[in-house]
Design a protein around this motif. Sequence first.
Motif, PDB file in Angstrom:
ATOM      1  N   ASP A   8     -26.153 -16.852  39.358  1.00  0.00           N
ATOM      2  CA  ASP A   8     -26.359 -15.586  40.034  1.00  0.00           C
ATOM      3  C   ASP A   8     -24.953 -15.030  40.323  1.00  0.00           C
ATOM      4  O   ASP A   8     -23.969 -15.788  40.281  1.00  0.00           O
ATOM      5  CB  ASP A   8     -27.140 -15.828  41.333  1.00  0.00           C
ATOM      6  CG  ASP A   8     -27.253 -14.581  42.163  1.00  0.00           C
ATOM      7  OD1 ASP A   8     -27.618 -13.535  41.616  1.00  0.00           O
ATOM      8  OD2 ASP A   8     -26.959 -14.641  43.380  1.00  0.00           O
ATOM      9  N   ASP A  10     -23.979 -11.949  42.879  1.00  0.00           N
ATOM     10  CA  ASP A  10     -23.705 -11.517  44.259  1.00  0.00           C
ATOM     11  C   ASP A  10     -23.958 -12.654  45.244  1.00  0.00           C
ATOM     12  O   ASP A  10     -25.080 -13.162  45.341  1.00  0.00           O
ATOM     13  CB  ASP A  10     -24.614 -10.333  44.620  1.00  0.00           C
ATOM     14  CG  ASP A  10     -24.394  -9.129  43.713  1.00  0.00           C
ATOM     15  OD1 ASP A  10     -23.242  -8.721  43.543  1.00  0.00           O
ATOM     16  OD2 ASP A  10     -25.386  -8.597  43.173  1.00  0.00           O
ATOM     17  N   GLY A  11     -22.923 -13.068  45.967  1.00  0.00           N
ATOM     18  CA  GLY A  11     -23.084 -14.127  46.970  1.00  0.00           C
ATOM     19  C   GLY A  11     -22.892 -15.521  46.416  1.00  0.00           C
ATOM     20  O   GLY A  11     -22.904 -16.498  47.170  1.00  0.00           O
ATOM     21  N   GLU A 168     -27.762 -20.366  42.761  1.00  0.00           N
ATOM     22  CA  GLU A 168     -28.316 -19.216  43.502  1.00  0.00           C
ATOM     23  C   GLU A 168     -28.011 -19.274  44.996  1.00  0.00           C
ATOM     24  O   GLU A 168     -28.008 -20.352  45.586  1.00  0.00           O
ATOM     25  CB  GLU A 168     -29.842 -19.253  43.387  1.00  0.00           C
ATOM     26  CG  GLU A 168     -30.446 -18.276  42.419  1.00  0.00           C
ATOM     27  CD  GLU A 168     -30.302 -16.811  42.819  1.00  0.00           C
ATOM     28  OE1 GLU A 168     -29.930 -16.516  43.969  1.00  0.00           O
ATOM     29  OE2 GLU A 168     -30.562 -15.958  41.970  1.00  0.00           O
ATOM     30  N   ASP A 169     -27.828 -18.110  45.619  1.00  0.00           N
ATOM     31  CA  ASP A 169     -27.644 -18.067  47.081  1.00  0.00           C
ATOM     32  C   ASP A 169     -28.863 -17.478  47.782  1.00  0.00           C
ATOM     33  O   ASP A 169     -28.856 -17.355  49.005  1.00  0.00           O
ATOM     34  CB  ASP A 169     -26.419 -17.217  47.461  1.00  0.00           C
ATOM     35  CG  ASP A 169     -26.672 -15.741  47.211  1.00  0.00           C
ATOM     36  OD1 ASP A 169     -27.239 -15.395  46.155  1.00  0.00           O
ATOM     37  OD2 ASP A 169     -26.309 -14.926  48.079  1.00  0.00           O
TER      38      ASP A 169
HETATM   39 MG    MG Z   1     -27.190 -13.578  45.096  1.00  0.00          MG
END
Ligand code: MG
Length: 221
Positions: A8, A10-11, A168-169
Amino acid sequence: MITACIFDLDGVIVDTAKFHYLAWKRLAEHLGVEFSEEDNEHLKGVSRMQSLEYILLKGGIQISNEEKLRLATLKNEWYVESIKHIDTTEILPGGEELLKDLKKNQIKISLGSASKNAIAILNGIGLMSYFDFISDGNSTDKSKPDPEVFLIAAKGMGKLPEECIVVEDSIKGIEAAKVGGFRTLGIGDAEVLSDAEYIVKDLAQVSWEELNNWYNKTKNI
Ligand code: MG
Ligand code: BG6
């Protein structure tokens, strides 16, 4: 042995989750809807239109599709404005080191992000060349927790889901990966990401060797 990872964006790799949060908060307040960090947890990993639907539902607001598109575009303009000078300083701890380590060990790497801004961001932070395949918000309209964005990534690398670790976040992203039959590495708070198989604070806490050992030990559980 692991042979592929799906990241992933973002983050996980880049610290853009805070900019998404600020832009959604601004839009929600513009519509007279309260928006907390807890609300934001529900939006992480979720597509732009689905995120807007969450805010409209929370505010009990009913509008036309045309107006929805206008609001989603407005949020995106604010978001893009906030990341227009994005550079390597926004890469999250351990991001580039892990990508380098995986590449050195011949692991295939794909993106699996809901964002339509992903390629611009990867170019902005100079990490584009690590990726063998890009699956992003332009690849599918299906939003996580639908596994489609990860299935496209696996296929693009010529791998089966069980051969790939999804990094993943977001709660929705971990859910999507599990539905798709992927192995899961959660990045962030262990309480929030309790459904992930393996959880670390950030990418600086894992190496290819640790991931590989964990994958081999737990493969048939
Ligand atoms: Mg994310
Ligand atoms: C995800 C983010 O990566 O992308 C979400 O976690 C965001 O917060 C989604 O809504 C879509 O991003 P964009 O850049 O296409 O609006």
